[in-house]
Write a protein that holds these residues in place. Structure first.
Motif, short mmCIF file in Angstrom:
data_model
loop_
_atom_site.label_atom_id
_atom_site.label_comp_id
_atom_site.label_asym_id
_atom_site.label_seq_id
_atom_site.Cartn_x
_atom_site.Cartn_y
_atom_site.Cartn_z
N SER A 94 0.75 -1.24 -0.19
CA SER A 94 -0.07 -0.04 0.05
C SER A 94 0.65 1.25 -0.03
O SER A 94 0.62 2.25 -0.68
N GLN A 95 1.96 1.21 0.76
CA GLN A 95 3.13 2.24 1.01
C GLN A 95 3.72 2.46 -0.50
O GLN A 95 4.02 3.59 -0.72
N GLY A 98 1.37 3.85 -3.50
CA GLY A 98 0.94 5.20 -3.02
C GLY A 98 -0.67 5.28 -3.13
O GLY A 98 -1.23 4.17 -3.59
N GLU A 99 -0.90 6.49 -2.82
CA GLU A 99 -2.56 6.71 -2.65
C GLU A 99 -3.21 6.67 -4.23
O GLU A 99 -4.47 6.37 -4.26
N SER A 100 -2.45 6.82 -5.30
CA SER A 100 -3.28 6.25 -6.48
C SER A 100 -3.15 5.28 -7.07
O SER A 100 -3.94 4.85 -7.75
N HIS A 102 -3.66 0.92 -5.86
CA HIS A 102 -4.76 0.02 -5.09
C HIS A 102 -4.14 -1.53 -4.89
O HIS A 102 -3.56 -1.91 -5.77
N MET A 124 -4.51 3.24 7.10
CA MET A 124 -4.52 4.43 6.35
C MET A 124 -4.03 5.61 7.10
O MET A 124 -3.61 6.73 6.54
N TYR A 129 -3.17 8.38 4.28
CA TYR A 129 -4.15 8.48 3.02
C TYR A 129 -5.48 8.81 3.59
O TYR A 129 -6.00 8.55 4.58
N LYS A 130 -6.15 9.71 2.61
CA LYS A 130 -7.39 10.40 2.68
C LYS A 130 -8.30 9.39 2.72
O LYS A 130 -9.59 9.43 3.13
N LYS A 131 -8.18 8.40 1.89
CA LYS A 131 -9.24 7.41 1.61
C LYS A 131 -8.24 5.86 1.55
O LYS A 131 -7.32 5.89 1.02
N ASN A 133 -6.63 2.51 0.43
CA ASN A 133 -6.18 2.14 -1.05
C ASN A 133 -5.75 0.59 -1.15
O ASN A 133 -5.21 0.06 -1.67
#
Length: 344
Positions: A94-95, A98-100, A102, A124, A129-131, A133
């Motif tokens: 996940s790291q 990146g947030e873009s 999944h 998260m 992260y805002k949401k 992934n």
């Protein structure tokens, strides 16, 4: 339900036994009765060690993988983890995506998925992260379609010491091929045997649960990959496994086992000719030298002659933008000759 000698009954029984073994018998890594599922395959790079440190201790404690499966060039990728267990690799990846990007984890054991989902919000927040992934799906690695995973939806599929637990390995590879995008990669670590195993070993509950009883003869992997449509498997790394349990070793006899990492690609066959490639050095974590497999290591700005198979992989996969391609025989300074083939 009792286990009969029929193939279908064996498959169902094997899955039930695996689910019970990993959901009830094993509560932490120290409960393992052999070192097959924790055998290291290669040194862990510093940036991956840092990512692993951010994974919750409970998630790490309930993890039973062999080696480490972290392919290169992951930013923004969609990744599927077959047999994700407690989610350690998912949260580490996940790291890296990146947030873009999944990461989806699929596992058949509800107890493992409960642990993974329990710490979703924790990770998260830890990663900023805002949401989310990361997501987790309950299902079988032989039945990705039934689990709701769409065709051609993933850039990369990883698996860590799980394919050997499946009674139908060809179906696993076929499902992986179906859900990969064109140019996608199956990058997985697993346990392989020096020959086809007899029923005495295959049907041993502990050996199966410990990733040994279901080990595939490594030559059969080459055959199955070709039948499904993958490019020939590229061996990345391998290490011998020692079974430090006399009772189990007596049953295994002269069979030898390795923990090995292979990469298989979904790329066109016969459409690319041998050429020279130059690595640009822009992949995170391997800026100076990119260890592609046991045959090829690409040093930045070096010119390397590759065969048609590797040329097709590099030019049709996510690595295409990381290399400069030129026809064979073009002037080069410095120039490296094609490496010798390495065998397991």
């Amino acid at each position: 339900m009792t286990c009969s000698g029929q193939q279908s009954a064996f498959a169902v029984c094997a899955l039930l036994q695996i689910s019970d073994y990993y959901g009830k018998v094993l509560q932490k890594t120290s409960d393992l009765k052999s070192n097959a599922c924790v055998a290291p395959a290669q040194p862990i790079p510093a940036f991956i060690r840092q990512a692993l440190k951010k994974v919750h201790p409970e998630v790490t404690a309930r993890y039973y993988g062999c080696g480490l499966v972290v392919p290169e060039c992951l930013e923004g990728s969609r990744i599927l983890d077959l047999g994700s267990g407690s989610g350690r690799d998912c949260y580490m990846l996940s790291q890296l995506v990146g947030e873009s990007g999944h990461v989806t984890g699929i596992d058949m054991t509800e107890g493992q998925l409960e642990v993974a989902r329990m710490y979703l919000d924790y990770h998260m927040q830890e990663f900023g992260y805002k949401k989310p992934n990361v997501s987790f799906v309950q299902g079988y690695i032989e039945a990705l379609t039934e689990a709701g995973l769409e065709e051609s939806s993933f850039d990369i599929i990883i698996s860590n010491c799980v394919v050997n637990l499946s009674p139908d390995k060809k179906r696993v590879l076929r499902e992986a091929y179906r859900t990969l995008k064109d140019g996608g990669e199956l990058y997985f670590s697993d346990v392989y045997s020096s020959g086809r195993l007899p029923d005495e070993i295959k049907n041993h509950k502990v050996l199966w649960g410990e990733c040994i009883g279901g080990a595939l003869w490594w030559e059969d992997l080459l055959l199955l990959a070709e039948q499904v449509g993958f490019s020939p498997p590229r061996l990345v790394t391998a290490s011998l496994i020692t079974v430090d349990n006399k009772e189990l070793q007596d049953i295994l006899g002269e069979f030898k086992f390795v923990s090995a990492t292979y990469r298989l690609f979904k790329v066109p066959k016969g459409s690319t000719k041998a050429c020279q490639v130059i690595y640009n050095g822009s992949i995170t974590g391997v800026e100076d030298s990119f260890h592609f497999d046991s045959q090829y290591t690409f040093k930045v700005d070096d010119v390397v002659q590759v065969d048609d198979e590797v040329a097709s992989i590099l030019s049709h996969s996510r690595f295409a933008e990381e290399f400069t391609f030129q026809p064979p025989g073009a002037p080069c300074e410095p120039c490296r000759v094609k490496p010798k083939v390495s065998v397991l």
